[in-house]
Write a protein that holds these residues in place. Sequence first.
Motif, PDB file in Angstrom:
ATOM      1  N   ALA A   1       0.828  -1.207   0.000  1.00 23.45           N
ATOM      2  CA  ALA A   1       0.000   0.000   0.000  1.00 23.45           C
ATOM      3  C   ALA A   1       0.862   1.257   0.000  1.00 23.45           C
ATOM      4  CB  ALA A   1      -0.936  -0.002   1.208  1.00 23.45           C
ATOM      5  N   LYS A   2       1.916   1.265   0.812  1.00 26.67           N
ATOM      6  CA  LYS A   2       2.763   2.449   0.909  1.00 26.67           C
ATOM      7  C   LYS A   2       3.580   2.659  -0.361  1.00 26.67           C
ATOM      8  CE  LYS A   2       1.670   4.049   4.974  1.00 26.67           C
ATOM      9  NZ  LYS A   2       0.869   5.296   5.059  1.00 26.67           N
ATOM     10  N   ALA A   3       3.983   1.580  -1.021  1.00 27.60           N
ATOM     11  CA  ALA A   3       4.647   1.704  -2.321  1.00 27.60           C
ATOM     12  C   ALA A   3       3.661   2.224  -3.359  1.00 27.60           C
ATOM     13  CB  ALA A   3       5.221   0.359  -2.744  1.00 27.60           C
ATOM     14  N   GLY A   4       2.434   1.741  -3.289  1.00 28.64           N
ATOM     15  CA  GLY A   4       1.397   2.207  -4.200  1.00 28.64           C
ATOM     16  C   GLY A   4       1.145   3.698  -4.066  1.00 28.64           C
ATOM     17  N   LEU A   5       1.212   4.195  -2.846  1.00 29.29           N
ATOM     18  CA  LEU A   5       1.016   5.631  -2.623  1.00 29.29           C
ATOM     19  C   LEU A   5       2.088   6.465  -3.322  1.00 29.29           C
ATOM     20  CD1 LEU A   5      -0.090   6.111   1.108  1.00 29.29           C
ATOM     21  CD2 LEU A   5      -1.322   6.792  -0.958  1.00 29.29           C
ATOM     22  N   GLN A   6       3.283   5.916  -3.441  1.00 31.82           N
ATOM     23  CA  GLN A   6       4.333   6.657  -4.127  1.00 31.82           C
ATOM     24  C   GLN A   6       4.041   6.762  -5.625  1.00 31.82           C
ATOM     25  OE1 GLN A   6       8.337   5.537  -3.030  1.00 31.82           O
ATOM     26  NE2 GLN A   6       7.803   5.322  -0.874  1.00 31.82           N
ATOM     27  N   GLY A   7       3.537   5.689  -6.216  1.00 30.19           N
ATOM     28  CA  GLY A   7       3.125   5.747  -7.619  1.00 30.19           C
ATOM     29  C   GLY A   7       1.942   6.677  -7.817  1.00 30.19           C
ATOM     30  N   PHE A   8       1.015   6.652  -6.876  1.00 26.97           N
ATOM     31  CA  PHE A   8      -0.146   7.543  -6.902  1.00 26.97           C
ATOM     32  C   PHE A   8       0.311   9.006  -6.852  1.00 26.97           C
ATOM     33  CE2 PHE A   8      -3.723   9.523  -4.347  1.00 26.97           C
ATOM     34  CZ  PHE A   8      -4.664   9.508  -5.368  1.00 26.97           C
ATOM     35  N   THR A   9       1.265   9.274  -5.981  1.00 20.66           N
ATOM     36  CA  THR A   9       1.806  10.622  -5.825  1.00 20.66           C
ATOM     37  C   THR A   9       2.398  11.139  -7.130  1.00 20.66           C
ATOM     38  OG1 THR A   9       2.316  10.248  -3.489  1.00 20.66           O
ATOM     39  CG2 THR A   9       3.522  12.008  -4.604  1.00 20.66           C
ATOM     40  N   LYS A  10       3.215  10.338  -7.764  1.00 17.56           N
ATOM     41  CA  LYS A  10       3.883  10.765  -8.989  1.00 17.56           C
ATOM     42  C   LYS A  10       2.886  10.986 -10.127  1.00 17.56           C
ATOM     43  CE  LYS A  10       8.268   8.663  -7.675  1.00 17.56           C
ATOM     44  NZ  LYS A  10       9.090   9.896  -7.700  1.00 17.56           N
TER      45      LYS A  10
END
Length: 254
Positions: free
Chosen positions: A158-167
């Motif tokens: 989930a936290k890795a996914g948030l980084q992709g979401f952010t970008k």
Amino acid sequence: MGKSFKNRTALITGGSRGIGKGIARRFAEDGAKVAVIDVNEEALNEIESEFKEEGFDIFCKTANVVDFKQVENAAREVHEQFGSLDILVNNAGVIRDNMLFKMTDSDWDTVMDVHLKGSFNAARACQKFMVDQKYGRIINISSTSALGNRGQANYATAKAGLQGFTKTLAIELGKFNITANAVAPGFIETDMTKETAARIGISFDDLIKASVEKIPVGRSGKPEDIANAVAFYADERSSFVNGQVIYVAGGPKD
């Protein structure tokens, strides 16, 4: 007390305790009008009373970030009350730690829903106000666990996914003068890390001691350490910083 965020409104999800409360306090002390949504009604009442006693402008509402309508209604109420919605901090989070072979569907789904769907819902609800006013700051709270962590297949994903979401938000919303960035905390002393200590069967003090031994600066993190990084991203002067992830962990992370 600074006034870096005077005439700005900051909405923090899951902001009644821990890192979220630390972020809310930083914004309030720096002059912002602060809105907090959370599922913990008791903690919301506490932060509302505390902040109002200190003379801060605060709006609190019980809302579940997994339910888009609840988030949308809260965002609209914040905008109506304060006249703008300038900063969103997607902080709401839960842990359901377990080794992969023990992890249940519920363990996985709950973490994905709160962290990923919750951030999607909040960003979707708030961006329309930011687009209309041609200004916005979205800050997502990731984690060093995004790099992988034993017993946290769900949380790390989930936290890795948030980084992709952010970008992706940075790419899509940049033309509207809206930036999106992420802060990835390392070991921070909160109720969530207390839960981790309980899960692995040691005292919180022992967990802090063991964690500090691995941190180059020789101390554990506090919510205000994360708030400092969030405030940097949220500042008007950081308008050329977009789509970035900063690890606030007392040392480098690969």
